[in-house]
Design a protein around this motif. Structure first.
Motif, PDB file in Angstrom:
ATOM      1  N   ALA A   1       0.840  -1.203   0.000  1.00 27.64           N
ATOM      2  CA  ALA A   1       0.000   0.000   0.000  1.00 27.64           C
ATOM      3  C   ALA A   1       0.873   1.250   0.000  1.00 27.64           C
ATOM      4  O   ALA A   1       0.592   2.218  -0.716  1.00 27.64           O
ATOM      5  N   ASP A   2       1.957   1.229   0.776  1.00 23.55           N
ATOM      6  CA  ASP A   2       2.886   2.354   0.820  1.00 23.55           C
ATOM      7  C   ASP A   2       3.545   2.556  -0.543  1.00 23.55           C
ATOM      8  O   ASP A   2       3.676   3.683  -1.025  1.00 23.55           O
TER       9      ASP A   2
ATOM     10  N   GLU B   1       2.334   1.690  -3.520  1.00 26.59           N
ATOM     11  CA  GLU B   1       1.313   2.235  -4.430  1.00 26.59           C
ATOM     12  C   GLU B   1       1.124   3.738  -4.198  1.00 26.59           C
ATOM     13  O   GLU B   1       1.030   4.518  -5.135  1.00 26.59           O
ATOM     14  N   THR B   2       1.083   4.137  -2.941  1.00 23.82           N
ATOM     15  CA  THR B   2       0.913   5.554  -2.599  1.00 23.82           C
ATOM     16  C   THR B   2       2.073   6.378  -3.131  1.00 23.82           C
ATOM     17  O   THR B   2       1.877   7.464  -3.692  1.00 23.82           O
ATOM     18  N   LYS B   3       3.292   5.864  -2.969  1.00 30.67           N
ATOM     19  CA  LYS B   3       4.475   6.590  -3.447  1.00 30.67           C
ATOM     20  C   LYS B   3       4.489   6.701  -4.969  1.00 30.67           C
ATOM     21  O   LYS B   3       4.843   7.739  -5.517  1.00 30.67           O
TER      22      LYS B   3
ATOM     23  N   GLN C   1       1.871   6.690  -6.979  1.00 32.78           N
ATOM     24  CA  GLN C   1       0.826   7.624  -7.386  1.00 32.78           C
ATOM     25  C   GLN C   1       1.185   9.066  -7.057  1.00 32.78           C
ATOM     26  O   GLN C   1       0.760   9.985  -7.752  1.00 32.78           O
ATOM     27  N   ALA C   2       1.997   9.288  -6.030  1.00 30.15           N
ATOM     28  CA  ALA C   2       2.416  10.645  -5.668  1.00 30.15           C
ATOM     29  C   ALA C   2       3.309  11.263  -6.743  1.00 30.15           C
ATOM     30  O   ALA C   2       3.368  12.488  -6.876  1.00 30.15           O
TER      31      ALA C   2
ATOM     32  N   ARG D   1      -2.567   9.837 -12.676  1.00 31.04           N
ATOM     33  CA  ARG D   1      -3.032   9.060 -11.525  1.00 31.04           C
ATOM     34  C   ARG D   1      -4.379   8.419 -11.826  1.00 31.04           C
ATOM     35  O   ARG D   1      -4.599   7.241 -11.532  1.00 31.04           O
TER      36      ARG D   1
ATOM     37  N   GLN E   1      -4.904   4.404 -11.972  1.00 31.82           N
ATOM     38  CA  GLN E   1      -5.886   3.703 -11.143  1.00 31.82           C
ATOM     39  C   GLN E   1      -6.858   2.911 -12.010  1.00 31.82           C
ATOM     40  O   GLN E   1      -7.236   1.794 -11.668  1.00 31.82           O
TER      41      GLN E   1
END
Length: 115
Positions: free
Chosen positions: A77-78, A80-82, A84-85, A92, A96
């Motif tokens: 999850a971390d 994926e977040t990075k 997408q950032a 984005r 997704q």
């Protein structure tokens, strides 16, 4: 057979633009190539992928315990977040959609016959 596989791989690598160095991205490779990333985005994402690979290698060196599954989910999850950032809002949304994290179009409203 090995020679044929190697020559196909080298042909594939030669056909790609210089900027796209995402060959080691695994499941993200195809999706990321469709986002028209800038060279800076490619560099940042490659760094994130390398860091993620290092985490995977660390997992191989330790004995799994009862919290391992939750830890892996949190790391993914971390990651994926990075990723997408690094992307623009348009990239984005497309990312997704391509990864199946968001529907490509709104789902139709469900109606019950007779109401």
């Amino acid at each position: 057979m090995l020679t044929a596989t190697l020559s196909r791989a080298s042909l594939h690598a030669q056909a790609l633009p210089e900027v796209v160095v995402l060959g080691h991205a695994g499941k993200h490779t195809g999706v990321l190539r469709q986002l028209h990333l800038t060279p800076a985005q490619v560099a940042r994402i490659n760094t994130l992928i390398d860091e993620n690979k290092a985490l995977h290698k660390q997992r191989l060196t330790r004995r799994p315990d009862e919290t391992e599954h939750a830890r892996r989910q949190a790391e993914e999850a971390d990651f994926e977040t990075k990723i997408q950032a690094v992307l623009s809002p348009e990239q984005r949304d497309k990312y997704q959609e391509l990864r199946g994290l968001k529907p490509s179009r709104p789902l139709p409203e469900m109606r019950v016959p007779g109401q």
